[in-house]
Design an enzyme around this catalytic site. Sequence first.
Site, mmCIF file in Angstrom:
data_model
loop_
_atom_site.group_PDB
_atom_site.id
_atom_site.type_symbol
_atom_site.label_atom_id
_atom_site.label_comp_id
_atom_site.label_asym_id
_atom_site.label_seq_id
_atom_site.Cartn_x
_atom_site.Cartn_y
_atom_site.Cartn_z
ATOM 1 N N ASN A 29 29.848 20.654 34.142
ATOM 2 C CA ASN A 29 29.138 19.891 33.131
ATOM 3 C C ASN A 29 29.492 20.386 31.737
ATOM 4 O O ASN A 29 29.843 21.543 31.537
ATOM 5 C CB ASN A 29 27.618 19.866 33.374
ATOM 6 C CG ASN A 29 27.117 21.166 33.980
ATOM 7 O OD1 ASN A 29 26.939 22.137 33.263
ATOM 8 N ND2 ASN A 29 26.933 21.194 35.290
ATOM 9 N N TYR A 116 45.910 41.115 28.050
ATOM 10 C CA TYR A 116 45.289 41.181 26.718
ATOM 11 C C TYR A 116 44.493 39.926 26.358
ATOM 12 O O TYR A 116 43.701 39.930 25.419
ATOM 13 C CB TYR A 116 46.327 41.513 25.641
ATOM 14 C CG TYR A 116 47.332 40.439 25.317
ATOM 15 C CD1 TYR A 116 48.606 40.451 25.861
ATOM 16 C CD2 TYR A 116 47.013 39.413 24.424
ATOM 17 C CE1 TYR A 116 49.530 39.483 25.547
ATOM 18 C CE2 TYR A 116 47.933 38.428 24.106
ATOM 19 C CZ TYR A 116 49.190 38.466 24.674
ATOM 20 O OH TYR A 116 50.108 37.499 24.355
ATOM 21 N N HIS A 157 28.725 31.838 41.312
ATOM 22 C CA HIS A 157 28.440 30.465 40.878
ATOM 23 C C HIS A 157 29.599 29.845 40.097
ATOM 24 O O HIS A 157 30.149 28.838 40.531
ATOM 25 C CB HIS A 157 27.152 30.474 40.043
ATOM 26 C CG HIS A 157 26.723 29.130 39.544
ATOM 27 N ND1 HIS A 157 25.417 28.815 39.249
ATOM 28 C CD2 HIS A 157 27.435 28.011 39.246
ATOM 29 C CE1 HIS A 157 25.347 27.557 38.829
ATOM 30 N NE2 HIS A 157 26.561 27.063 38.815
HETATM 31 ZN ZN LIG Z 1 27.135 25.209 38.219
#
Ligand SMILES: [Zn+2]
Length: 214
Positions: A29, A116, A157
Site C-alpha cells: 500500500n 554502502y 511482515h
Molecule cells: Zn503489510
Amino acid sequence: MLLTAAREAIVTTCQELSRTGLVVGTAGNVSVRAGDLDLVAVTPSGVRCARLTAGLVGVHRLDGTAVDAPLAPTSELPLHLAIYRARPEVGAVVHTHSPAATALSTLVDEVPAVHYYVAMFGGPVVVAPYATYGTDELASNAVEALRERTACLLGNHGAVTIGPNLKTAYDRGVYLEWVCDVYLRAAAAGTPRLLPPAEIEAVAAKLAGYGQRR
Ligand SMILES: [Zn+2]
C-alpha cells in the site's frame, strides 16, 4: 476530483511496484500527503494494482476521517497516518511485502551493513518488533523504528520506506529490497564481511551531497 495528481501518482507507483515484483497481489500500500488540510491519498483495501484507478484511491484526513473514498482504505491506514502525524516532513509512504526485505525481517534486528547503500536511509535500518497487521501497535512500532531513518523493516511482515515525495519513497523501497537481497545471497554462500559503522557514516555524509554537485 480531489488530489488528482497524487491519486494518479499512486496508481502509477502501484503498477511499477507490481511490475518490478515488489508487490504481489494486493500485498502493498502506498500513500501521499497533499494539500494544506493535511489530506492523505491512500490505496484502497483489496484492489489489485492492475485494476486500480485514480478514482478508487481514497482521500482521508490525518485523523482517519474519509473525505472522498469510494472503497474501504488499506487495512494499514493506521500505519500511514501514524507516520504522517509523527513526521511533518514526510510526503509519501510505501509499504510492501517485498521478498528479500520480508525474508530478512525474520532473521535480524537491523539490516547488516553489507553494502554502502545502507547509508542512504539515515542510519542502520531497524527491524520493528512484530505486531498484527492493521493494528495501532504495528503503527507505533514502525514509527519508533523509523526514528531518524527513512526506512524500516516490520518483523516477519515487510518493509516501509518514506520520503518527501512518492518518487523518493518508491526509490528507497527499491534500494532497500536490493540491499536485503544482496545480504541474503552473501549469507547463503558464507559469512558476509560487513562495513564498519564509521565508513557508513562517512558514506552517509557523502550521499547527502550526491546529485547536487555540477
Ligand atoms: Zn503489510
